[in-house]
Design an enzyme around this catalytic site. Structure first.
Site, PDB file in Angstrom:
ATOM      1  N   SER A  63       0.857  -1.195   0.000  1.00  0.00           N
ATOM      2  CA  SER A  63       0.000   0.000   0.000  1.00  0.00           C
ATOM      3  C   SER A  63       0.884   1.233   0.000  1.00  0.00           C
ATOM      4  O   SER A  63       1.995   1.213   0.556  1.00  0.00           O
ATOM      5  CB  SER A  63      -0.887   0.029   1.245  1.00  0.00           C
ATOM      6  OG  SER A  63      -1.502   1.298   1.380  1.00  0.00           O
ATOM      7  N   TYR A 116      -1.789  -0.923  10.191  1.00  0.00           N
ATOM      8  CA  TYR A 116      -1.829  -1.171   8.745  1.00  0.00           C
ATOM      9  C   TYR A 116      -0.569  -0.601   8.082  1.00  0.00           C
ATOM     10  O   TYR A 116       0.087  -1.274   7.286  1.00  0.00           O
ATOM     11  CB  TYR A 116      -3.086  -0.537   8.167  1.00  0.00           C
ATOM     12  CG  TYR A 116      -3.293  -0.780   6.689  1.00  0.00           C
ATOM     13  CD1 TYR A 116      -3.658  -2.038   6.214  1.00  0.00           C
ATOM     14  CD2 TYR A 116      -3.156   0.251   5.756  1.00  0.00           C
ATOM     15  CE1 TYR A 116      -3.864  -2.264   4.858  1.00  0.00           C
ATOM     16  CE2 TYR A 116      -3.364   0.038   4.409  1.00  0.00           C
ATOM     17  CZ  TYR A 116      -3.724  -1.225   3.957  1.00  0.00           C
ATOM     18  OH  TYR A 116      -3.930  -1.448   2.616  1.00  0.00           O
TER      19      TYR A 116
HETATM   20  P1  NDP Z   1     -11.148  -6.479  -0.121  1.00  0.00           P
HETATM   21  O1  NDP Z   1     -11.533  -6.441   1.312  1.00  0.00           O
HETATM   22  O2  NDP Z   1     -12.085  -5.975  -1.150  1.00  0.00           O
HETATM   23  O3  NDP Z   1     -10.714  -7.985  -0.511  1.00  0.00           O
HETATM   24  C1  NDP Z   1      -9.774  -8.633   0.292  1.00  0.00           C
HETATM   25  C2  NDP Z   1      -9.425  -9.959  -0.334  1.00  0.00           C
HETATM   26  O4  NDP Z   1      -8.448 -10.595   0.516  1.00  0.00           O
HETATM   27  C3  NDP Z   1     -10.623 -10.875  -0.404  1.00  0.00           C
HETATM   28  O5  NDP Z   1     -10.532 -11.701  -1.540  1.00  0.00           O
HETATM   29  C4  NDP Z   1     -10.479 -11.686   0.881  1.00  0.00           C
HETATM   30  O6  NDP Z   1     -11.029 -12.988   0.796  1.00  0.00           O
HETATM   31  C5  NDP Z   1      -8.964 -11.830   0.980  1.00  0.00           C
HETATM   32  N1  NDP Z   1      -8.581 -12.072   2.357  1.00  0.00           N
HETATM   33  C6  NDP Z   1      -8.654 -11.227   3.409  1.00  0.00           C
HETATM   34  N2  NDP Z   1      -8.295 -11.866   4.550  1.00  0.00           N
HETATM   35  C7  NDP Z   1      -8.000 -13.137   4.176  1.00  0.00           C
HETATM   36  C8  NDP Z   1      -7.579 -14.289   4.884  1.00  0.00           C
HETATM   37  N3  NDP Z   1      -7.377 -14.259   6.208  1.00  0.00           N
HETATM   38  N4  NDP Z   1      -7.346 -15.421   4.200  1.00  0.00           N
HETATM   39  C9  NDP Z   1      -7.545 -15.479   2.857  1.00  0.00           C
HETATM   40  N5  NDP Z   1      -7.971 -14.425   2.136  1.00  0.00           N
HETATM   41  C10 NDP Z   1      -8.194 -13.281   2.795  1.00  0.00           C
HETATM   42  O7  NDP Z   1      -9.742  -5.706  -0.194  1.00  0.00           O
HETATM   43  P2  NDP Z   1      -8.997  -4.978  -1.399  1.00  0.00           P
HETATM   44  O8  NDP Z   1      -9.234  -5.690  -2.665  1.00  0.00           O
HETATM   45  O9  NDP Z   1      -9.296  -3.555  -1.302  1.00  0.00           O
HETATM   46  O10 NDP Z   1      -7.491  -5.161  -0.923  1.00  0.00           O
HETATM   47  C11 NDP Z   1      -6.639  -6.148  -1.451  1.00  0.00           C
HETATM   48  C12 NDP Z   1      -5.214  -5.812  -1.041  1.00  0.00           C
HETATM   49  O11 NDP Z   1      -4.890  -4.510  -1.511  1.00  0.00           O
HETATM   50  C13 NDP Z   1      -4.965  -5.797   0.457  1.00  0.00           C
HETATM   51  O12 NDP Z   1      -3.690  -6.311   0.743  1.00  0.00           O
HETATM   52  C14 NDP Z   1      -5.050  -4.322   0.795  1.00  0.00           C
HETATM   53  O13 NDP Z   1      -4.325  -4.002   1.956  1.00  0.00           O
HETATM   54  C15 NDP Z   1      -4.419  -3.731  -0.453  1.00  0.00           C
HETATM   55  N6  NDP Z   1      -4.754  -2.317  -0.690  1.00  0.00           N
HETATM   56  C16 NDP Z   1      -6.055  -1.937  -0.921  1.00  0.00           C
HETATM   57  C17 NDP Z   1      -6.335  -0.598  -1.129  1.00  0.00           C
HETATM   58  C18 NDP Z   1      -7.709  -0.084  -1.381  1.00  0.00           C
HETATM   59  O14 NDP Z   1      -7.902   1.134  -1.321  1.00  0.00           O
HETATM   60  N7  NDP Z   1      -8.695  -0.918  -1.663  1.00  0.00           N
HETATM   61  C19 NDP Z   1      -5.265   0.409  -1.100  1.00  0.00           C
HETATM   62  C20 NDP Z   1      -3.963  -0.118  -0.855  1.00  0.00           C
HETATM   63  C21 NDP Z   1      -3.733  -1.432  -0.660  1.00  0.00           C
HETATM   64  P3  NDP Z   1     -12.389 -13.393   1.580  1.00  0.00           P
HETATM   65  O15 NDP Z   1     -13.377 -12.309   1.389  1.00  0.00           O
HETATM   66  O16 NDP Z   1     -12.755 -14.701   0.921  1.00  0.00           O
HETATM   67  O17 NDP Z   1     -12.003 -13.595   3.027  1.00  0.00           O
END
Ligand code: NDP
Length: 237
Positions: free
Chosen positions: A132, A146
């Site tokens: 991030s 975070y």
């Molecule tokens: P979402 O919450 O929309 O999606 C998160 C994804 O990660 C889901 O597919 C979820 O699966 C999976 N996930 C979360 N926890 C677990 C776990 N314990 N085990 C397996 N899978 C897991 O998040 P984003 O798409 O927004 O974020 C994705 C990445 O991008 C993250 O690392 C986030 O920190 C990073 N990011 C996002 C930003 C944003 O503004 N959106 C900005 C900067 C970085 P499930 O639902 O099946 O548990």
């Protein structure tokens, strides 16, 4: 394009948001991936049907399960670690167990998955981890855990690039700014504040991040490693 045809790809955290866009991008570019999910079984199954990919349930907070998943999916040509989450609020009030879970998902899983993947990854292998821009800049209170977790990925990439470079394996961090997902919807309450820090005053799209991840995972990025790649509309500039 069939850039990734025949490649073995694992995406940790692919059921929703940025991870789902990455799964779709690989499918468009010629390969069916295996991706993990944890809470979103329905979304994961729908995405697997849509893309011809394979969805498997693995909790990224469970180190041994992550290592086993990477081992069982290997040898991998490409590992993408996307699973991650944020906890917002007063640091003095937060549950330490929840904070430790965040570190397990956001830091421990990327490290152990990367090391396990590299055991059997062939020359030319690629590891891409979604960090991030908050690893560089944290302009808001209540998100120190975070920011810490995403900064930690920077040191990891710098170090593992040295370990894996002699074998032609690269490792890179993609650092998004605000991206329109369930975690950070484009119509959320903080948007005006977030956009005020940015040169391009909108949320990014998951597909934009997937494009950067695909480039880093592809043949053109063979000399790119140990580096952070920010895609944030100048949030961190
Ligand atoms: P979402 O919450 O929309 O999606 C998160 C994804 O990660 C889901 O597919 C979820 O699966 C999976 N996930 C979360 N926890 C677990 C776990 N314990 N085990 C397996 N899978 C897991 O998040 P984003 O798409 O927004 O974020 C994705 C990445 O991008 C993250 O690392 C986030 O920190 C990073 N990011 C996002 C930003 C944003 O503004 N959106 C900005 C900067 C970085 P499930 O639902 O099946 O548990």
């Amino acid at each position: 394009m069939a850039v990734f045809e025949g490649k073995s790809v694992l995406v940790l955290g692919g059921s929703r948001g940025i991870g789902a866009a990455i799964v779709r991008r690989f499918a468009d570019d010629g390969t069916k991936v295996t991706f993990t999910y944890f809470g979103s079984q329905e979304a994961a199954e729908a995405l697997a049907d849509e893309t011809g990919s394979t969805a498997v349930r693995t909790d990224s907070a469970d180190r041994d399960a992550v290592i086993a998943r990477v081992r069982d999916s290997g040898p991998l040509d490409i590992l993408i670690v996307n699973s991650g989450f944020a906890i917002f609020g007063d640091a003095l009030e937060q549950d330490p167990d929840e904070i430790d879970r965040l570190f397990r998902v956001n830091v421990h899983a990327p490290y152990h998955a990367s090391v396990e993947a590299a055991r059997t990854m062939p020359e030319g292998g690629r590891i891409v981890v979604i960090g991030s821009v908050n690893g560089d800049r944290m302009p808001l209170p209540g998100m120190a855990s975070y920011a810490l977790s995403k900064s930690a990925l920077q040191g990891m990439a710098r170090g593992l690039a040295r370990d894996f470079g002699p074998r032609g394996i690269t490792i890179n961090i993609v650092q998004p700014g605000p991206i329109d997902t369930d975690a950070n919807p484009a119509d959320g309450p903080m948007n005006d504040l977030m956009h005020s820090f940015m040169a391009i005053k909108r949320h990014g799209r998951p597909e934009e991040v997937a494009g950067m991840a695909a480039w880093l995972a592809g043949p053109e990025a063979s000399f790119v490693t140990g580096a952070m790649h920010t895609i944030d509309g100048a949030f961190g500039a």
